[in-house]
Design a protein around this motif. Structure first.
Motif, PDB file in Angstrom:
ATOM      1  N   MET A   1      47.871 131.380  35.935  1.00 43.22           N
ATOM      2  CA  MET A   1      48.034 130.218  36.810  1.00 43.22           C
ATOM      3  C   MET A   1      47.375 128.982  36.196  1.00 43.22           C
ATOM      4  O   MET A   1      47.859 127.855  36.339  1.00 43.22           O
ATOM      5  CB  MET A   1      47.435 130.510  38.184  1.00 43.22           C
ATOM      6  CG  MET A   1      48.235 131.522  39.005  1.00 43.22           C
ATOM      7  SD  MET A   1      49.874 130.914  39.427  1.00 43.22           S
ATOM      8  CE  MET A   1      49.439 129.641  40.592  1.00 43.22           C
ATOM      9  N   LEU A   2      46.233 129.159  35.475  1.00 42.01           N
ATOM     10  CA  LEU A   2      45.569 128.030  34.833  1.00 42.01           C
ATOM     11  C   LEU A   2      46.473 127.425  33.757  1.00 42.01           C
ATOM     12  O   LEU A   2      46.587 126.201  33.643  1.00 42.01           O
ATOM     13  CB  LEU A   2      44.234 128.487  34.224  1.00 42.01           C
ATOM     14  CG  LEU A   2      43.129 128.847  35.236  1.00 42.01           C
ATOM     15  CD1 LEU A   2      41.908 129.402  34.506  1.00 42.01           C
ATOM     16  CD2 LEU A   2      42.731 127.611  36.052  1.00 42.01           C
ATOM     17  N   ASP A   3      47.168 128.293  32.964  1.00 37.83           N
ATOM     18  CA  ASP A   3      48.086 127.783  31.937  1.00 37.83           C
ATOM     19  C   ASP A   3      49.238 127.011  32.582  1.00 37.83           C
ATOM     20  O   ASP A   3      49.665 125.955  32.091  1.00 37.83           O
ATOM     21  CB  ASP A   3      48.644 128.941  31.110  1.00 37.83           C
ATOM     22  CG  ASP A   3      47.553 129.608  30.274  1.00 37.83           C
ATOM     23  OD1 ASP A   3      46.503 128.972  30.077  1.00 37.83           O
ATOM     24  OD2 ASP A   3      47.768 130.751  29.833  1.00 37.83           O
ATOM     25  N   ARG A   4      49.782 127.530  33.669  1.00 39.93           N
ATOM     26  CA  ARG A   4      50.916 126.858  34.327  1.00 39.93           C
ATOM     27  C   ARG A   4      50.495 125.503  34.904  1.00 39.93           C
ATOM     28  O   ARG A   4      51.258 124.530  34.869  1.00 39.93           O
ATOM     29  CB  ARG A   4      51.485 127.750  35.427  1.00 39.93           C
ATOM     30  CG  ARG A   4      52.636 127.094  36.162  1.00 39.93           C
ATOM     31  CD  ARG A   4      53.251 128.013  37.192  1.00 39.93           C
ATOM     32  NE  ARG A   4      54.217 127.297  37.996  1.00 39.93           N
ATOM     33  CZ  ARG A   4      55.480 127.051  37.639  1.00 39.93           C
ATOM     34  NH1 ARG A   4      55.908 127.450  36.448  1.00 39.93           N
ATOM     35  NH2 ARG A   4      56.306 126.387  38.430  1.00 39.93           N
ATOM     36  N   GLU A   5      49.271 125.405  35.441  1.00 40.30           N
ATOM     37  CA  GLU A   5      48.817 124.140  36.009  1.00 40.30           C
ATOM     38  C   GLU A   5      48.739 123.052  34.935  1.00 40.30           C
ATOM     39  O   GLU A   5      49.029 121.872  35.208  1.00 40.30           O
ATOM     40  CB  GLU A   5      47.451 124.332  36.657  1.00 40.30           C
ATOM     41  CG  GLU A   5      47.517 125.136  37.971  1.00 40.30           C
ATOM     42  CD  GLU A   5      46.145 125.442  38.518  1.00 40.30           C
ATOM     43  OE1 GLU A   5      45.143 125.016  37.870  1.00 40.30           O
ATOM     44  OE2 GLU A   5      46.053 126.105  39.569  1.00 40.30           O
ATOM     45  N   ALA A   6      48.385 123.432  33.703  1.00 40.83           N
ATOM     46  CA  ALA A   6      48.329 122.444  32.625  1.00 40.83           C
ATOM     47  C   ALA A   6      49.728 121.903  32.315  1.00 40.83           C
ATOM     48  O   ALA A   6      49.928 120.700  32.136  1.00 40.83           O
ATOM     49  CB  ALA A   6      47.717 123.087  31.374  1.00 40.83           C
TER      50      ALA A   6
ATOM     51  N   ASP B   1      54.583 116.531  35.749  1.00 43.07           N
ATOM     52  CA  ASP B   1      54.434 115.544  36.826  1.00 43.07           C
ATOM     53  C   ASP B   1      54.254 114.136  36.280  1.00 43.07           C
ATOM     54  O   ASP B   1      54.734 113.152  36.868  1.00 43.07           O
ATOM     55  CB  ASP B   1      53.252 115.917  37.722  1.00 43.07           C
ATOM     56  CG  ASP B   1      53.508 117.205  38.500  1.00 43.07           C
ATOM     57  OD1 ASP B   1      54.694 117.596  38.587  1.00 43.07           O
ATOM     58  OD2 ASP B   1      52.534 117.804  39.002  1.00 43.07           O
TER      59      ASP B   1
ATOM     60  N   ARG C   1      57.332 126.194  31.012  1.00 38.89           N
ATOM     61  CA  ARG C   1      56.819 126.751  32.282  1.00 38.89           C
ATOM     62  C   ARG C   1      57.535 128.035  32.651  1.00 38.89           C
ATOM     63  O   ARG C   1      56.948 128.950  33.204  1.00 38.89           O
ATOM     64  CB  ARG C   1      56.979 125.724  33.410  1.00 38.89           C
ATOM     65  CG  ARG C   1      56.044 124.539  33.290  1.00 38.89           C
ATOM     66  CD  ARG C   1      56.023 123.721  34.570  1.00 38.89           C
ATOM     67  NE  ARG C   1      57.362 123.288  34.944  1.00 38.89           N
ATOM     68  CZ  ARG C   1      57.642 122.662  36.086  1.00 38.89           C
ATOM     69  NH1 ARG C   1      56.671 122.412  36.947  1.00 38.89           N
ATOM     70  NH2 ARG C   1      58.873 122.283  36.355  1.00 38.89           N
TER      71      ARG C   1
ATOM     72  N   GLU D   1      45.134 134.943  37.749  1.00 36.91           N
ATOM     73  CA  GLU D   1      44.366 133.696  37.771  1.00 36.91           C
ATOM     74  C   GLU D   1      44.420 132.998  36.416  1.00 36.91           C
ATOM     75  O   GLU D   1      44.577 131.772  36.332  1.00 36.91           O
ATOM     76  CB  GLU D   1      42.920 133.997  38.163  1.00 36.91           C
ATOM     77  CG  GLU D   1      42.067 132.741  38.298  1.00 36.91           C
ATOM     78  CD  GLU D   1      40.645 133.073  38.746  1.00 36.91           C
ATOM     79  OE1 GLU D   1      39.830 132.144  38.856  1.00 36.91           O
ATOM     80  OE2 GLU D   1      40.380 134.274  38.975  1.00 36.91           O
TER      81      GLU D   1
ATOM     82  N   ASP E   1      52.270 121.903  34.419  1.00 40.55           N
ATOM     83  CA  ASP E   1      52.706 121.141  35.606  1.00 40.55           C
ATOM     84  C   ASP E   1      52.191 119.706  35.549  1.00 40.55           C
ATOM     85  O   ASP E   1      52.890 118.762  35.961  1.00 40.55           O
ATOM     86  CB  ASP E   1      52.205 121.815  36.879  1.00 40.55           C
ATOM     87  CG  ASP E   1      52.990 123.059  37.208  1.00 40.55           C
ATOM     88  OD1 ASP E   1      54.107 123.220  36.645  1.00 40.55           O
ATOM     89  OD2 ASP E   1      52.521 123.875  38.025  1.00 40.55           O
ATOM     90  N   LEU E   2      50.953 119.548  35.054  1.00 40.40           N
ATOM     91  CA  LEU E   2      50.378 118.208  34.973  1.00 40.40           C
ATOM     92  C   LEU E   2      51.210 117.328  34.039  1.00 40.40           C
ATOM     93  O   LEU E   2      51.522 116.173  34.358  1.00 40.40           O
ATOM     94  CB  LEU E   2      48.927 118.299  34.470  1.00 40.40           C
ATOM     95  CG  LEU E   2      48.201 116.959  34.305  1.00 40.40           C
ATOM     96  CD1 LEU E   2      48.144 116.205  35.630  1.00 40.40           C
ATOM     97  CD2 LEU E   2      46.778 117.195  33.749  1.00 40.40           C
TER      98      LEU E   2
END
Length: 933
Positions: free
Chosen positions: A779-784, A790, A186, A776, A786-787
């Motif tokens: 941010m999509l790569d980072r959200e993956a 988490d 990340r 944008e 993060d999932l």
């Protein structure tokens, strides 16, 4: 683990050779303040973990390293002996230089090579045998004075260790490391504390474009404001120009009216001045009278009357004083008077004081001589009883013994230095043997290979690059391993040579010791210190004997001198008292005779002083009378001079002339006041100039009708101050008009410059839209990522929830025993923050809100429970440094019962500066070992 012995050979205030021995179970180390309890505790921590800070790639030490450096000497070392399992270990640590050796205390075998070193070059024997890091040790089994609460960040570290244990019973496989890999990935997109990641750079550019767009909009808004302000200023300028022109006309009209009234007042004052000049001409004959002549004449007359009266009083006083003086002289001249001897009271008092002092001194000196004689006889008897010889001790014998002892010390010091060099060489050899220098390269190669596999599974484009990195790291590890083998052989050869040199030095030390023992045996002494003590004892006795002889001779001399002085003073005092008639025949000196003589001499002294005072007063009064007669003659001469100065033949003529002179002065003063008022009105200007200005103003049509102006002159409706007020107001309007013109010019220039500054708003908005599209996508790569992070975090929390009830229960059991069951229901957060449940109300409350003693008890229970949970050791030592300061006797008894239960399985060491713990332990029948500092 169980500690058996502590030997702080050179640590802080300690320089001991005998160890402090500890037993299994409960140990109480007792000592007053500054006895060294905290120092001994720091010694234990330093022997286990050293003083180097954790988590540092560069060596950095805690402040305790300098704080506990020995007070004297150059050594800084100690030894600790402990038992773990079936083996007893002896750890010898030198803090400066930093050397650690670990031995089997039973066989003497060097076990240092069995332990590995961390990044700080510290051996991991304490972590392996205790199962605790230094931070965990300080925050669990070590409970310092008023220091029960944990360090910040300990909660995460403890929770991580518990999770590892719950996953597989080992601390080598950890969810923490998996979370760390995801965090690294990340950070490549966005790093929390860096601006080098891709998303950080794009967001920075977007922020800069937003700032530029904001500035462009602000410029446009500012330009509109300036245009509005310029329009308003132009209108205000036109209004002010009209107001200033009208004000100038009003000032001209007021100036005309003021000047006309000034001319009228001036003509009136000049008429009054002509009348005053005519009266002065009529009484001019009296102006030659000197100023103050009448006052001077009256003062002289009054002074003459006063002088005559005081002269009569002085003559009467002289007659009275002379009569009193004759009476005193007759009394002093009478036969048998005390004044005939020529002695005064002060002489008698001084002589009596000397008599008393000399008598007391003679008595004291006699007692001192007797005491000195007895002391001298006692010392002589002591010397004969102890058989002290008359000759002095031979210093060369002692010097020879000290030289031999110095030789032994130098040889031992050289051996110690050689031992240190051998230990350094052994440490270097051990560091070469323990662990592979290329081990971290192998670890990195395996980690890179794991990442490559993960990237391949995730179908990411960087997988082949990761495979290449792992191969490069593996090749580098093989090369470093061969180089390390060659260096280890060279270090082992150097170690063998140094060990041979140490054995040779041991022989030299033993030879020097034999020579010293043979020399002392010939002298009949067991040590150099014993020989030195004999010399010091003989020298001290001879010094005392010489001092006693000196004191006796001096005291006898003072006694003789004091007796002679007392006899002389006594004879002189007896003679004086007989002369005064206060002693008869062979009567001795006494206070009554002295007081009688003092009274007689005091009476004589008083009469003489009174006679002197009378004579002085008679002389002063005669001088005063002579001065008064001279002053009276002078006053008469001055009266005649005043009449002559005023050109008057009699007193009546003088009084008439003085009255005319007074009127003349009054009229002249009035004339001067008129002239001053006229000059003030004109203010230094000539009347002709004022008339010319009035004529010029009358010709100006702007001032208005002449009839109206004449009415204002007669009415006097305003003053010159009113004119000044209006003039200053007019000046203010002119100044304001100038400021408006300057501001309007500045606005026009600013409007011109703003229209030429910066990029257009449309161009900035296009660049901003492109950057937002890139943001944008990142941010999509980072959200993956993060999932995934988490998901692992939720797994970690679930593991914590499984362990939390057991920890709460154990802490509640310990705290319930201490508080007699009041607090047994406990809640502990992941950050190790505690709350207690009230047994009656059921309400939950933070432990920090309880009393200071209860807070200490809560965290004491928490530390014990955590220590039991995070280590797998059957035996574990607990250390408490004055931890019960805030406990009352009841809760201290409860805590000691808890410790007694723990002492069945674990070793407990209590450091205390008072005996309360021992008293309560005895009353409860708890067995313990006492160590006194």
């Amino acid at each position: 683990m169980k500690i058996k012995a502590l030997t702080p050979s050179a640590f802080g205030k300690f320089h001991v050779s005998r160890p402090f021995e500890l037993s299994h179970g409960l140990n109480i180390v007792r000592g007053d303040n500054e006895a060294g309890k905290s120092t001994l505790g720091a010694f234990i921590l330093g022997m286990f973990y050293g003083f180097k800070k954790e988590g540092r790639t560069r060596i950095s030490r805690h402040p305790e390293y300098e704080r506990y450096r020995p007070w004297t000497g150059n050594d800084y070392r100690g030894t600790i002996v402990y038992e773990d399992g079936s083996r007893t270990y002896r750890v010898e640590r030198s803090f400066d230089p930093d050397i650690v050796r670990i031995y089997d205390d039973t066989t003497g075998e060097d076990l240092t090579h069995l332990f590995s070193q961390d990044s700080r070059k510290e051996y991991d024997f304490a972590r392996r045998h205790l199962g605790l890091t230094a931070k965990e040790f300080r925050n669990t089994v070590w409970i310092a004075q008023l220091g029960s609460p944990q360090e910040p960040g300990l909660g995460a570290e403890i929770q991580g260790k518990l999770e590892d244990i719950l996953q597989g019973g080992t601390q080598d496989v950890s969810l923490v490391r998996a979370l760390s890999v995801l965090t690294d990935e990340r950070s490549k997109i966005k790093a929390p504390r860096s601006v080098k990641a891709k998303l950080d750079l794009v967001q920075q550019e977007i922020a800069e474009l937003n700032q530029e767009l904001k500035a462009a909009n602000e410029r446009a808004e500012e330009l509109r404001g300036w245009l509005i302000e310029a329009s308003d200023l132009a209108k205000e300028k036109e209004r002010l120009e009209d107001t200033v022109a009208q004000g100038e006309r009003e000032l001209a009209r007021l100036r005309y009216v003021m000047l006309k009234r000034l001319l009228t007042e001036t003509e009136e004052i000049e008429g009054r001045m002509d009348e005053a000049k005519a009266r002065l001409a009529e009484i001019e004959w009296a102006k030659d009278v000197p100023p103050g002549a009448e006052q001077q004449y009256q003062a002289l007359k009054q002074e003459r009357d006063i002088i005559s009266r005081r002269a009569a009083e002085a003559r009467d006083e002289i007659a009275r004083l002379e009569g009193r003086a004759k009476e005193i002289e007759a009394g002093l001249a009478a036969p048998g008077s005390a004044s005939q001897g020529g002695i005064d009271e002060a002489t008698l008092v001084s002589l009596h004081s000397r008599y008393s002092t000399a008598k007391a001194a003679a008595s004291r000196s006699e007692r001192a001589a007797n005491d000195a004689r007895r002391e001298l006889r006692a010392l002589e008897e002591e010397g004969r009883a102890k058989g002290y010889p008359d000759e002095e001790f031979d210093k060369d014998i002692l010097k020879e013994a000290e030289d031999l002892q110095e030789t032994v010390l130098l040889a031992e010091r050289t051996k110690s230095q050689m031992d240190v060099e051998v230990e350094r060489a052994r440490s270097l050899v051990a560091s070469r043997r323990s662990g592979s220098p290329a081990g971290w390269l192998y670890v990195l190669a395996l980690a890179s290979l794991g990442i490559a596999v993960a990237l391949t599974v995730m179908a990411m484009p960087m997988s082949w690059a990761a495979f290449g990195v792992s191969l490069v790291l593996l090749a580098a590890g093989v090369y470093r391993q061969s180089a390390a083998t060659r260096l280890r052989r060279e270090d082992e050869a150097a170690l063998a040579q140094k060990e041979q040199e140490v054995e040779e030095q041991v022989g030299r030390v033993q030879s020097a010791k034999r020579a010293l023992q043979e020399y002392l045996a010939v002298l009949g002494a067991r040590s150099v210190e014993e020989l030195r003590a004999v010399a010091r004892e003989l020298d001290a006795f001879r010094a005392r004997l010489a001092a006693a002889k000196d004191r006796y001779e001096m005291a006898h001399k003072y006694w003789f001198e004091a007796s002679q002085e007392f006899s002389t003073i006594e004879q002189e005092l007896v003679g004086i008292l007989k002369t005064l008639g206060c002693l008869e025949g062979g009567e001795a000196v006494n206070d009554g005779a002295v007081n009688l003589g003092r009274r007689k001499l005091a009476k004589v002294a008083s009469d003489k002083r009174n006679l002197e005072v009378l004579r002085e007063r008679i002389g002063e009064t005669r001088e005063l009378l002579s001065g008064l007669e001279e002053r009276l003659s002078g006053v008469e001469v001055k009266e005649k001079a005043v009449l002559a100065a005023c050109r008057a033949s009699s007193v009546a003529g003088l009084e008439e002339k003085l009255a005319a002179k007074e009127e003349y002065d009054e009229v002249a003063r009035t004339l001067s006041e008129y002239a001053g008022r006229r000059d003030a009105l004109l203010s230094g200007r000539d009347t002709a100039e004022i008339l010319e200005e009035v004529a010029a103003l009358e010709a100006d049509p702007a001032i208005g009708s002449q009839e109206v102006l004449e009415d204002e002159v007669l009415q006097g409706s305003f003053s010159e101050s009113d004119y000044e007020v209006k003039r200053r107001a007019q000046d203010g309007l002119k100044s304001r008009l100038g400021e408006l013109r300057s501001r309007l010019a500045a606005l026009e220039n600013g409007i011109r410059l703003r229209t030429e500054d910066g990029r257009p708003v449309s161009e900035i908005e296009e660049d901003l839209a492109r950057k937002q599209a890139v943001e944008e996508a990142l941010m999509l790569d980072r959200e993956a990522l993060d999932l995934a992070h988490d998901t692992l975090s939720e797994l970690s929390k679930r593991l914590r929830r499984e362990f939390a009830p057991a920890l709460n229960k154990r802490v509640g059991e310990i705290l319930g025993k201490i508080t007699s069951g009041k607090y047994s229901d406990i809640r502990i957060s992941p950050d190790l923050e505690m709350s207690v449940v009230h047994p009656e109300t059921g309400s939950q409350r933070e432990a920090s809100l309880l009393s200071g003693g209860t807070v200490d008890q809560c965290y004491f229970a928490l530390r014990v429970a955590i220590a039991e949970a995070i280590t797998k050791k059957d035996e574990l030592p607990f250390f408490l440094d004055d931890s019960f300061v805030q406990y009352d006797d009841t809760r201290l008894a409860g805590a000691l019962e808890v410790l007694a239960t723990l002492a069945v399985k674990h070793q407990i060491v209590i450091f205390s500066c008072h005996g309360r713990e021992e008293t309560i332990a005895k009353s409860l029948g708890i067995e313990y070992r006492r160590i006194e500092l």
